[in-house]
Design an enzyme around this catalytic site. Structure first.
Site, PDB file in Angstrom:
ATOM      1  N   ARG A 159       0.812  -1.231   0.000  1.00 20.47           N
ATOM      2  CA  ARG A 159       0.000   0.000   0.000  1.00 20.47           C
ATOM      3  C   ARG A 159       0.848   1.286   0.000  1.00 20.47           C
ATOM      4  NH1 ARG A 159      -2.375  -3.149  -1.716  1.00 20.47           N
ATOM      5  NH2 ARG A 159      -4.186  -4.261  -0.961  1.00 20.47           N
ATOM      6  N   SER A 207     -10.350   0.825   3.842  1.00 18.62           N
ATOM      7  CA  SER A 207      -9.647   0.322   5.032  1.00 18.62           C
ATOM      8  C   SER A 207      -8.950   1.457   5.762  1.00 18.62           C
ATOM      9  CB  SER A 207      -8.612  -0.728   4.621  1.00 18.62           C
ATOM     10  OG  SER A 207      -9.282  -1.848   4.105  1.00 18.62           O
ATOM     11  N   GLU A 278      -3.711   3.101   7.213  1.00 17.85           N
ATOM     12  CA  GLU A 278      -3.601   3.027   5.747  1.00 17.85           C
ATOM     13  C   GLU A 278      -4.047   4.359   5.149  1.00 17.85           C
ATOM     14  OE1 GLU A 278      -4.822  -0.485   3.598  1.00 17.85           O
ATOM     15  OE2 GLU A 278      -5.689   0.734   2.005  1.00 17.85           O
TER      16      GLU A 278
HETATM   17  C1  LIG Z   1     -15.499   1.583  -0.401  1.00 15.26           C
HETATM   18  C2  LIG Z   1     -14.002   1.623  -0.580  1.00 15.26           C
HETATM   19  C3  LIG Z   1     -13.316   0.462  -0.947  1.00 15.26           C
HETATM   20  C4  LIG Z   1     -11.928   0.479  -1.129  1.00 15.26           C
HETATM   21  N1  LIG Z   1     -11.292  -0.673  -1.481  1.00 15.26           N
HETATM   22  C5  LIG Z   1      -9.953  -0.670  -1.649  1.00 15.26           C
HETATM   23  C6  LIG Z   1      -9.260  -1.878  -2.017  1.00 15.26           C
HETATM   24  O1  LIG Z   1      -9.843  -2.930  -2.224  1.00 15.26           O
HETATM   25  N2  LIG Z   1      -7.911  -1.814  -2.159  1.00 15.26           N
HETATM   26  C7  LIG Z   1      -7.206  -0.657  -1.956  1.00 15.26           C
HETATM   27  O2  LIG Z   1      -5.979  -0.673  -2.115  1.00 15.26           O
HETATM   28  N3  LIG Z   1      -7.836   0.494  -1.612  1.00 15.26           N
HETATM   29  C8  LIG Z   1      -9.180   0.503  -1.455  1.00 15.26           C
HETATM   30  N4  LIG Z   1      -9.818   1.681  -1.104  1.00 15.26           N
HETATM   31  C9  LIG Z   1      -9.019   2.877  -0.852  1.00 15.26           C
HETATM   32  C10 LIG Z   1      -8.804   3.776  -2.066  1.00 15.26           C
HETATM   33  O3  LIG Z   1      -9.858   3.655  -3.004  1.00 15.26           O
HETATM   34  C11 LIG Z   1      -7.464   3.523  -2.778  1.00 15.26           C
HETATM   35  O4  LIG Z   1      -6.369   3.714  -1.894  1.00 15.26           O
HETATM   36  C12 LIG Z   1      -7.288   4.452  -3.981  1.00 15.26           C
HETATM   37  O5  LIG Z   1      -6.183   4.045  -4.712  1.00 15.26           O
HETATM   38  C13 LIG Z   1      -7.127   5.917  -3.589  1.00 15.26           C
HETATM   39  O6  LIG Z   1      -7.235   6.687  -4.770  1.00 15.26           O
HETATM   40  P1  LIG Z   1      -7.770   8.180  -4.711  1.00 15.26           P
HETATM   41  O7  LIG Z   1      -7.697   8.730  -6.079  1.00 15.26           O
HETATM   42  O8  LIG Z   1      -9.098   8.242  -4.063  1.00 15.26           O
HETATM   43  O9  LIG Z   1      -6.657   8.837  -3.787  1.00 15.26           O
HETATM   44  P2  LIG Z   1      -6.892   9.878  -2.591  1.00 15.26           P
HETATM   45  O10 LIG Z   1      -7.649   9.211  -1.510  1.00 15.26           O
HETATM   46  O11 LIG Z   1      -7.395  11.146  -3.124  1.00 15.26           O
HETATM   47  O12 LIG Z   1      -5.385  10.058  -2.110  1.00 15.26           O
HETATM   48  C14 LIG Z   1      -4.701   9.001  -1.432  1.00 15.26           C
HETATM   49  C15 LIG Z   1      -3.214   9.345  -1.340  1.00 15.26           C
HETATM   50  O13 LIG Z   1      -2.658   9.346  -2.649  1.00 15.26           O
HETATM   51  C16 LIG Z   1      -2.126  10.631  -2.975  1.00 15.26           C
HETATM   52  N5  LIG Z   1      -2.451  10.873  -4.381  1.00 15.26           N
HETATM   53  C17 LIG Z   1      -3.657  10.760  -4.999  1.00 15.26           C
HETATM   54  N6  LIG Z   1      -3.540  11.007  -6.317  1.00 15.26           N
HETATM   55  C18 LIG Z   1      -2.232  11.302  -6.535  1.00 15.26           C
HETATM   56  C19 LIG Z   1      -1.477  11.669  -7.685  1.00 15.26           C
HETATM   57  N7  LIG Z   1      -2.027  11.759  -8.898  1.00 15.26           N
HETATM   58  N8  LIG Z   1      -0.150  11.919  -7.518  1.00 15.26           N
HETATM   59  C20 LIG Z   1       0.444  11.829  -6.302  1.00 15.26           C
HETATM   60  N9  LIG Z   1      -0.225  11.482  -5.185  1.00 15.26           N
HETATM   61  C21 LIG Z   1      -1.543  11.228  -5.308  1.00 15.26           C
HETATM   62  C22 LIG Z   1      -2.797  11.618  -2.017  1.00 15.26           C
HETATM   63  O14 LIG Z   1      -1.991  12.751  -1.789  1.00 15.26           O
HETATM   64  C23 LIG Z   1      -2.960  10.742  -0.770  1.00 15.26           C
HETATM   65  O15 LIG Z   1      -1.734  10.699  -0.058  1.00 15.26           O
HETATM   66  C24 LIG Z   1     -11.210   1.674  -0.924  1.00 15.26           C
HETATM   67  C25 LIG Z   1     -11.902   2.865  -0.592  1.00 15.26           C
HETATM   68  C26 LIG Z   1     -13.278   2.834  -0.423  1.00 15.26           C
HETATM   69  C27 LIG Z   1     -14.008   4.101  -0.074  1.00 15.26           C
END
Ligand SMILES: Cc1cc2nc3c(=O)[nH]c(=O)nc-3n(C[C@H](O)[C@H](O)[C@H](O)COP(=O)(O)OP(=O)(O)OC[C@H]3O[C@@H](n4cnc5c(N)ncnc54)[C@H](O)[C@@H]3O)c2cc1C
Length: 284
Positions: A159, A207, A278
């Protein structure tokens, strides 16, 4: 650039104070301009994708938040290589590649983030993670330089990409070939599984804690401690999934942080396991 914009609108928890500045870039040049603006004004900057793994504190972020989305959502196949923009939603990536007969990211269908967030967090599920398919990431660094970083140079771990303070603009993913019908069947099955175990009717952020390694997941440990349903203010541990904390309607970041501390302490006391976050906590 929008000033003093509430970030609750931009996170799946629907929680978070204002950003001093919110940039909604339409192309990579806009991203570079936002980073340059922060540098010139001596402000910190951070990146948001779909906000599905972040807790923005109630005091907000006293700098520039760069929100990646439309305009940065390129999707192109070159042979079996997918070239994808950081703003592309992961479920769309999973669906489009599967429909065109490419295997490798089909299992990510239920991860509600962006490709940029997925690469940055090394998101994954069902035994697969982004690190397995990324061959290159294009990033913009603190100095405003755009550079390509090869897979070998990205120290992915569980992660985490450990890419440091950069904006992921684009990624190249190496995929294989598979029949669209088979991939569709896998996705239908996984989505059904997700539906049964996810509190879709309440805002949450996936998570909260990382799995600590060993036989028991963070969710199992929290459940074992009898914490399902435990509540601090408007934040509650989901009855469906103990590692998912939900916003029952009026939760503040303070409520979620109190819930996190309560869970950490209880799990430490009862099982000896130290849980690590996480989710990423942003702001003051
Ligand atoms: C219902 C639900 C289910 C989920 N299931 C999973 C799962 O099965 N597996 C899993 O791994 N995760 C899961 N997640 C968590 C999440 O969806 C992932 O971690 C996802 O990859 C986050 O992407 P985001 O665009 O929403 O990032 P954000 O939440 O907006 O950001 C997360 C982090 O990444 C950084 N970031 C985002 N975009 C960029 C970019 N372009 N460049 C540099 N840094 C960046 C941000 O600064 C922050 O530190 C789940 C979330 C929810 C709500």
């Amino acid at each position: 650039m929008i000033e003093n914009e509430l970030l609750a609108r931009y996170t799946t928890w629907r929680i978070g104070g204002p950003a001093r500045y919110l940039a909604l870039p339409a192309d990579p040049e806009d991203v570079a301009r936002a980073v340059a603006f922060a540098r010139e004004h001596g402000l910190p900057w951070t990146v948001l994708g779909l906000g599905s793994n972040v807790l923005v504190k109630d005091g907000g972020f006293a700098g520039v938040v760069i929100r990646m989305g439309k305009g940065l959502d390129r999707f192109e196949m070159k042979g079996a290589t997918a070239i994808v923009g950081a703003g592309l939603p992961i479920p769309l990536l999973a669906r489009r590649t599967a429909e065109t007969g490419f295997v490798g990211v089909e299992r990510f269908i239920g991860i509600p983030g962006t490709v940029g967030g997925g690469v940055y967090m090394n998101a994954g599920c069902h035994g697969a993670e982004f690190a397995e398919v990324v061959t290159e990431a294009t990033v913009l660094d603190q100095a405003g330089q755009v550079r390509a970083v090869s897979r070998k140079q990205i120290p992915f771990s569980y992660r985490a990409s450990n890419l440091g303070h950069v904006v992921v603009l684009e990624a190249k993913l190496s995929l294989g070939e598979e029949s669209p019908a088979k991939l569709k069947e896998i996705q239908t099955r996984l989505l059904r599984w997700r539906k049964a175990g996810t509190p879709f009717d309440q805002p949450c952020a996936g998570s909260t804690f990382r799995n600590p390694g060993g036989p028991r997941t963070a969710g199992m440990l929290i459940d074992e401690c009898g914490l399902k349903g435990h509540r601090e203010g408007g934040a509650q541990i989901s009855a469906l999934h103990a590692n998912y904390f939900v916003n029952t309607g009026s939760a503040t970041a303070g409520d979620v942080l109190r819930l996190i501390e309560h869970v950490r302490k209880t799990v430490r006391k009862r099982t000896g396991v130290e849980l690590a976050l996480e989710i990423k906590v942003i702001g003051t």
